[in-house]
Scaffold this motif. Structure first.
Motif, mmCIF file in Angstrom:
data_model
loop_
_atom_site.group_PDB
_atom_site.id
_atom_site.type_symbol
_atom_site.label_atom_id
_atom_site.label_comp_id
_atom_site.label_asym_id
_atom_site.label_seq_id
_atom_site.Cartn_x
_atom_site.Cartn_y
_atom_site.Cartn_z
ATOM 1 N N ALA A 70 0.836 -1.205 0.000
ATOM 2 C CA ALA A 70 0.000 0.000 0.000
ATOM 3 C C ALA A 70 0.873 1.258 0.000
ATOM 4 N N ALA A 71 2.031 1.172 0.673
ATOM 5 C CA ALA A 71 2.875 2.353 0.794
ATOM 6 C C ALA A 71 3.568 2.726 -0.508
ATOM 7 N N ILE A 72 3.724 1.765 -1.449
ATOM 8 C CA ILE A 72 4.390 2.146 -2.694
ATOM 9 C C ILE A 72 3.407 2.521 -3.796
ATOM 10 N N VAL A 73 2.108 2.530 -3.475
ATOM 11 C CA VAL A 73 1.111 2.853 -4.494
ATOM 12 C C VAL A 73 1.351 4.260 -5.051
ATOM 13 N N ILE A 74 1.545 5.233 -4.173
ATOM 14 C CA ILE A 74 1.701 6.620 -4.628
ATOM 15 C C ILE A 74 2.965 6.803 -5.470
ATOM 16 N N PRO A 75 4.150 6.347 -4.992
ATOM 17 C CA PRO A 75 5.346 6.491 -5.856
ATOM 18 C C PRO A 75 5.208 5.749 -7.183
ATOM 19 N N ALA A 76 4.581 4.576 -7.160
ATOM 20 C CA ALA A 76 4.455 3.801 -8.397
ATOM 21 C C ALA A 76 3.547 4.518 -9.380
ATOM 22 N N LEU A 77 2.414 5.023 -8.897
ATOM 23 C CA LEU A 77 1.495 5.733 -9.796
ATOM 24 C C LEU A 77 2.154 7.003 -10.333
ATOM 25 N N MET A 78 2.931 7.659 -9.463
ATOM 26 C CA MET A 78 3.614 8.875 -9.896
ATOM 27 C C MET A 78 4.577 8.551 -11.039
ATOM 28 N N ALA A 79 5.292 7.416 -10.899
ATOM 29 C CA ALA A 79 6.239 7.039 -11.947
ATOM 30 C C ALA A 79 5.521 6.599 -13.206
ATOM 31 N N ILE A 80 4.382 5.920 -13.060
ATOM 32 C CA ILE A 80 3.654 5.444 -14.237
ATOM 33 C C ILE A 80 3.139 6.628 -15.054
ATOM 34 N N PHE A 96 11.573 1.181 -13.636
ATOM 35 C CA PHE A 96 10.817 -0.012 -14.045
ATOM 36 C C PHE A 96 9.352 0.326 -14.298
ATOM 37 N N PHE A 97 8.854 1.358 -13.601
ATOM 38 C CA PHE A 97 7.443 1.719 -13.749
ATOM 39 C C PHE A 97 7.213 2.611 -14.968
ATOM 40 N N VAL A 98 8.287 3.232 -15.449
ATOM 41 C CA VAL A 98 8.135 4.166 -16.573
ATOM 42 C C VAL A 98 7.795 3.382 -17.836
ATOM 43 N N ASN A 99 6.779 3.835 -18.557
ATOM 44 C CA ASN A 99 6.377 3.123 -19.770
ATOM 45 C C ASN A 99 6.202 4.117 -20.900
ATOM 46 N N SER A 100 5.753 3.633 -22.031
ATOM 47 C CA SER A 100 5.691 4.490 -23.211
ATOM 48 C C SER A 100 4.644 5.590 -23.083
ATOM 49 N N ARG A 101 3.721 5.457 -22.115
ATOM 50 C CA ARG A 101 2.697 6.484 -21.976
ATOM 51 C C ARG A 101 3.053 7.533 -20.927
ATOM 52 N N SER A 102 4.146 7.310 -20.186
ATOM 53 C CA SER A 102 4.508 8.262 -19.129
ATOM 54 C C SER A 102 4.895 9.609 -19.718
ATOM 55 N N LEU A 103 4.802 10.629 -18.860
ATOM 56 C CA LEU A 103 5.240 11.961 -19.257
ATOM 57 C C LEU A 103 6.712 11.924 -19.632
ATOM 58 N N SER A 104 7.036 12.573 -20.751
ATOM 59 C CA SER A 104 8.432 12.574 -21.198
ATOM 60 C C SER A 104 8.562 13.622 -22.289
ATOM 61 N N PRO A 105 9.737 14.224 -22.421
ATOM 62 C CA PRO A 105 9.925 15.092 -23.582
ATOM 63 C C PRO A 105 10.026 14.220 -24.834
ATOM 64 N N ILE A 106 9.490 14.700 -25.944
ATOM 65 C CA ILE A 106 9.652 13.932 -27.177
ATOM 66 C C ILE A 106 10.255 14.813 -28.262
ATOM 67 N N TYR A 107 10.875 14.166 -29.202
ATOM 68 C CA TYR A 107 11.522 14.857 -30.310
ATOM 69 C C TYR A 107 10.670 14.671 -31.556
ATOM 70 N N MET A 108 10.280 15.808 -32.168
ATOM 71 C CA MET A 108 9.365 15.737 -33.297
ATOM 72 C C MET A 108 10.098 15.588 -34.633
#
Lengths: 256, 216
Positions: free
Chosen positions: A68-78, A195-207
């Motif tokens: 339960a305690a890692i829910v917030i950090p994990a969601l933040m990273a996702i 490990f939680f970061v995925n292709s939908r996470s916030l990130s800068p992208i290059y156009m």
């Protein structure tokens, strides 16, 4: 620019916070308590994901309260990627403050990392985790700079800092050997969050289509080449490449 | 010891889990040392909430115990406010321990050859004194479980009972140097059996009714 202003405000308040929280605790105000390994805000328990992995290994069973305690950090990273490292980690803040001094900046940034290897980082993390399991000692947080710093901040307020403070000195020393070496390869917290970061996470992208001035790669503290490697698991969303870009077409921007 | 025995001991019994040392205690409510070393995540939260600064973080000299909380009874005993048991995130400190009687991290042991009270009683009995006798009773007066964990036998000498929780306040206050009352940790594994054999500490004839009678 607004992004970097918010970032600087959060960074400095977190750096001040790790010293203020133990003082508040001494005044018997227990609203926020704990270190970055595990802390409570009100009744919400938040913990470093590394801590859960370790205790699952060493105790041999799964504790629901730790999950339960890692829910917030994990969601933040996702959702937001590794904003922990750029917004909250006091080690990043300290390094950015140190780099305000020109000759330190020059010495540290003299040799930029050529290529990041996410496999190297994962192998280091897994072998450390394996060693924790064999020895039965959850020691990984001792080599995580944010955890070590917040623990030492508590102990400094209590007037009993321990030798672990030398790890921070070592980490800063390693910066002269390789830029953000601890952050890129050793820090278990950062690796775990990536490990939680995925292709939908916030990130800068290059156009695509830009002046190819190379300014973005020059400012990236993690040694990422924004024009070629984004999205990267090494990127911690500090936004410096976006700020540095001088192209009016804005080829680097936040993913929406 | 044969080489294979040494290897067997190292591989079968985790050598990191034995941290026995007199007057060095875990926080109240700590689970047994073997379990404690597995669970303690070294987050320093217990140290942060401790209002008496009783808890100290183990340094690099403590080996595998680096980062774990210790009470050094000679420096500062535990005053058993039980705040630390409530903040431990992993259960290394038992959350259900809220009363001081539930805690048992050690037992006090009086050294009868240096304790002022025992010297005083001896001098009274023999009629000859050496000059260091004193009707001191500091340990008795400072004990949070006064007349339960410690009582004055014949109103003369302090005696420790089974109810001692090992908080170490008596050791902190003891005026002699080295201390005449020491805490022997009960849950730290290692040499506890041997230590208690060498130092018989409990008065077998004692029960609580007796104390009250003697006390009144």
């Amino acid at each position: 620019m607004r992004f970097s202003l918010i970032r600087k405000i959060v960074q400095s308040s977190v750096l001040a916070g790790i010293f203020i929280v133990p003082i508040l605790n001494m005044l018997e105000i227990y609203f926020i308590r704990g270190s970055f390994i595990s802390f409570d805000i009100g009744s919400a328990a938040i913990a470093d994901p590394v801590m859960m992995f370790q205790t699952v290994l060493t105790r041999g069973e799964f504790a629901a309260s730790l999950f339960a305690a890692i829910v917030i950090p994990a969601l933040m990273a996702i959702f937001f990627g590794r904003v922990w490292c750029s917004f909250f980690c006091p080690y990043t803040t300290i390094m950015e403050i140190l780099e305000r001094i020109p000759f330190i900046k020059k010495a540290i940034w003299r040799k930029k990392p050529v290529k990041n290897s996410r496999y190297k980082r994962a192998v280091i993390f897994l072998s450390l985790l394996f060693m924790v399991g064999i020895a039965g000692l959850p020691l990984l947080n001792l080599i995580s700079p944010p955890s070590a710093l917040s623990v030492q901040a508590i102990l400094i307020i209590k007037k009993t800092p321990t030798v672990e403070i030398l790890f921070i000195v070592l980490a800063i020393g390693l910066e002269f050997y390789s830029l953000r070496f601890i952050c890129r390869y050793i820090c278990p917290t950062g690796t775990c969050l990536s490990f939680f970061v995925n292709s939908r996470s916030l990130s800068p992208i290059y156009m695509g289509e830009c002046l190819k001035c190379g300014k973005c790669a020059k400012v990236c503290p993690m040694g990422v080449e924004p024009t070629a490697e984004l999205p990267s698991s090494f990127c911690h969303n500090c936004g410096q490449c976006i700020d540095a870009c001088s192209d009016k077409r804005k080829p680097l921007r936040w993913k929406r | 010891m044969r080489f294979i025995d040494k290897v067997r001991i190292i591989l079968n019994e985790n050598p990191f889990y034995s941290n026995f040392k007199i007057n060095r205690l875990r926080p109240p409510g700590a689970v047994e040392e073997r379990e404690f070393m597995r669970l303690c995540i070294r987050c320093a939260r217990c140290i942060e909430v401790c209002p008496y600064r009783s808890l100290h973080r183990a340094g690099a000299a403590d080996g595998a115990a680096v980062g774990t909380p210790y009470i050094y009874a000679e420096e500062r005993g535990c005053y058993m406010c039980m705040l630390c048991t409530q903040v431990c995130p992993t259960g290394a400190l038992d959350k259900n321990a809220t009363a001081m009687q539930q805690m048992s991290v050690g037992r006090a042991k009086i050294d009868e050859t240096t304790c002022y009270d025992y010297l005083y009683a001896k001098a009274l009995a023999e009629g000859v004194g050496g000059g260091t006798e004193l009707y001191c009773n500091t340990c008795y007066n400072s004990c949070p479980l006064q007349a339960k964990a410690i009582y004055l036998k014949n109103m003369e000498v302090p005696v420790i009972t089974e109810e001692c929780t090992g908080c170490g306040v008596c050791t902190e206050r003891c005026p002699t140097e080295p201390r005449s009352i020491n805490i022997i940790p009960t849950q730290m594994g290692g040499n506890f059996e041997r230590e208690t054999k060498e130092l018989p500490i409990f008065d077998a004839d004692f029960n609580t009714d007796n104390t009250v009678k003697e006390w009144q």
